[in-house]
Scaffold this motif. Structure first.
Motif, PDB file in Angstrom:
ATOM      1  N   ASP A  75     -18.790  -0.426 -23.436  1.00 33.85           N
ATOM      2  CA  ASP A  75     -19.124   0.458 -24.544  1.00 33.85           C
ATOM      3  C   ASP A  75     -19.171  -0.361 -25.835  1.00 33.85           C
ATOM      4  OD1 ASP A  75     -18.673   2.177 -26.857  1.00 33.85           O
ATOM      5  OD2 ASP A  75     -18.302   3.782 -25.419  1.00 33.85           O
ATOM      6  N   THR A  76     -20.262  -0.232 -26.581  1.00 35.43           N
ATOM      7  CA  THR A  76     -20.445  -1.026 -27.802  1.00 35.43           C
ATOM      8  C   THR A  76     -19.335  -0.777 -28.810  1.00 35.43           C
ATOM      9  OG1 THR A  76     -22.831  -0.965 -27.454  1.00 35.43           O
ATOM     10  CG2 THR A  76     -22.070  -1.575 -29.647  1.00 35.43           C
ATOM     11  N   ALA A  77     -18.954   0.475 -29.001  1.00 35.48           N
ATOM     12  CA  ALA A  77     -17.897   0.798 -29.966  1.00 35.48           C
ATOM     13  C   ALA A  77     -16.576   0.140 -29.569  1.00 35.48           C
ATOM     14  CB  ALA A  77     -17.720   2.307 -30.079  1.00 35.48           C
ATOM     15  N   LEU A  79     -16.251  -2.629 -27.732  1.00 38.09           N
ATOM     16  CA  LEU A  79     -16.391  -4.077 -27.899  1.00 38.09           C
ATOM     17  C   LEU A  79     -16.286  -4.481 -29.371  1.00 38.09           C
ATOM     18  CD1 LEU A  79     -19.230  -4.752 -25.308  1.00 38.09           C
ATOM     19  CD2 LEU A  79     -16.782  -5.178 -25.050  1.00 38.09           C
ATOM     20  N   VAL A  80     -16.866  -3.694 -30.254  1.00 39.56           N
ATOM     21  CA  VAL A  80     -16.761  -3.967 -31.695  1.00 39.56           C
ATOM     22  C   VAL A  80     -15.307  -3.817 -32.139  1.00 39.56           C
ATOM     23  CG1 VAL A  80     -17.399  -3.105 -33.996  1.00 39.56           C
ATOM     24  CG2 VAL A  80     -19.148  -3.395 -32.241  1.00 39.56           C
ATOM     25  N   ALA A  81     -14.643  -2.778 -31.661  1.00 37.35           N
ATOM     26  CA  ALA A  81     -13.231  -2.564 -32.006  1.00 37.35           C
ATOM     27  C   ALA A  81     -12.363  -3.701 -31.467  1.00 37.35           C
ATOM     28  CB  ALA A  81     -12.758  -1.217 -31.475  1.00 37.35           C
ATOM     29  N   ASP A  83     -13.282  -6.806 -31.166  1.00 35.57           N
ATOM     30  CA  ASP A  83     -13.476  -7.927 -32.091  1.00 35.57           C
ATOM     31  C   ASP A  83     -12.632  -7.748 -33.349  1.00 35.57           C
ATOM     32  OD1 ASP A  83     -15.222  -9.255 -30.424  1.00 35.57           O
ATOM     33  OD2 ASP A  83     -17.028  -8.500 -31.406  1.00 35.57           O
ATOM     34  N   ARG A  84     -12.559  -6.500 -33.846  1.00 43.31           N
ATOM     35  CA  ARG A  84     -11.733  -6.219 -35.033  1.00 43.31           C
ATOM     36  C   ARG A  84     -10.262  -6.488 -34.757  1.00 43.31           C
ATOM     37  NH1 ARG A  84     -11.606  -0.650 -37.243  1.00 43.31           N
ATOM     38  NH2 ARG A  84     -10.141  -1.524 -38.701  1.00 43.31           N
ATOM     39  N   SER A  87      -9.668 -10.306 -34.567  1.00 44.64           N
ATOM     40  CA  SER A  87      -9.726 -10.919 -35.901  1.00 44.64           C
ATOM     41  C   SER A  87      -8.499 -10.572 -36.741  1.00 44.64           C
ATOM     42  CB  SER A  87     -10.984 -10.457 -36.643  1.00 44.64           C
ATOM     43  OG  SER A  87     -12.128 -10.902 -35.984  1.00 44.64           O
TER      44      SER A  87
END
Length: 161
Positions: A75-77, A79-81, A83-84, A87
């Motif tokens: 799920d893109t959301a 995967l982005v989360a 990364d957050r 970081s």
């Protein structure tokens, strides 16, 4: 059989978020403590800073290791989360001041490293909790078990008031 990394990730993230909250409270106590002696930071300040940094390092390394093995997450959301989260924990883990400073808010030359660490931990905690929410199964995905009870005419009559 060992659980998949994506199955245990929410529990680990909750643990890491709890660490962040505990360390932010400890850092806040030290930030608000009366500074004596003229040094940029007391031994207690330094201990609180490096305790938080150590936990951030462990959280970052464990998250990176499990994220690399979580191959079913697409799920893109999510995967982005992820990364957050990575970081945010990395920023807290990588702080390397030459000397730890816990100067007052009016100090012109030295930063307050304890306040910076507390801010980075807040970001990591919020990012971790957000990812936990995204990884929870939605109501549409949950399997709902239905039970069907055959009712006779007599059962219906006794159920009525």
């Amino acid at each position: 059989m060992r659980p998949m990394p994506e199955e245990i990730m929410p529990e680990e993230l909750a643990l890491f978020a709890g660490w962040a909250a505990e360390d932010r409270a400890a850092l806040s106590d030290r930030i608000n403590a009366i500074q004596e002696g003229g040094w940029p930071a007391s031994k207690e300040d330094i201990a609180a800073f490096y305790r938080a940094k150590a936990r951030a390092h462990v959280a970052h390394e464990m998250f990176v290791a499990n994220a690399a093995k979580a191959l079913t997450l697409s799920d893109t959301a999510v995967l982005v989360a992820m990364d957050r989260v990575e970081s945010a924990w990395e920023r807290a883990a990588r702080m390397k001041p030459v000397f730890v400073s816990n100067q007052s808010d009016t100090a012109a030359l030295n930063p307050n490293h304890l306040a910076s660490m507390a801010y980075f931990l807040l970001e990591a905690e919020v990012a971790s909790r957000h990812l936990i929410e995204l990884m929870e199964p939605s109501a549409a995905e949950e399997v709902i078990e239905e039970t069907s009870v055959a009712q006779t005419e007599g059962d219906v009559k006794t159920a009525q008031p």
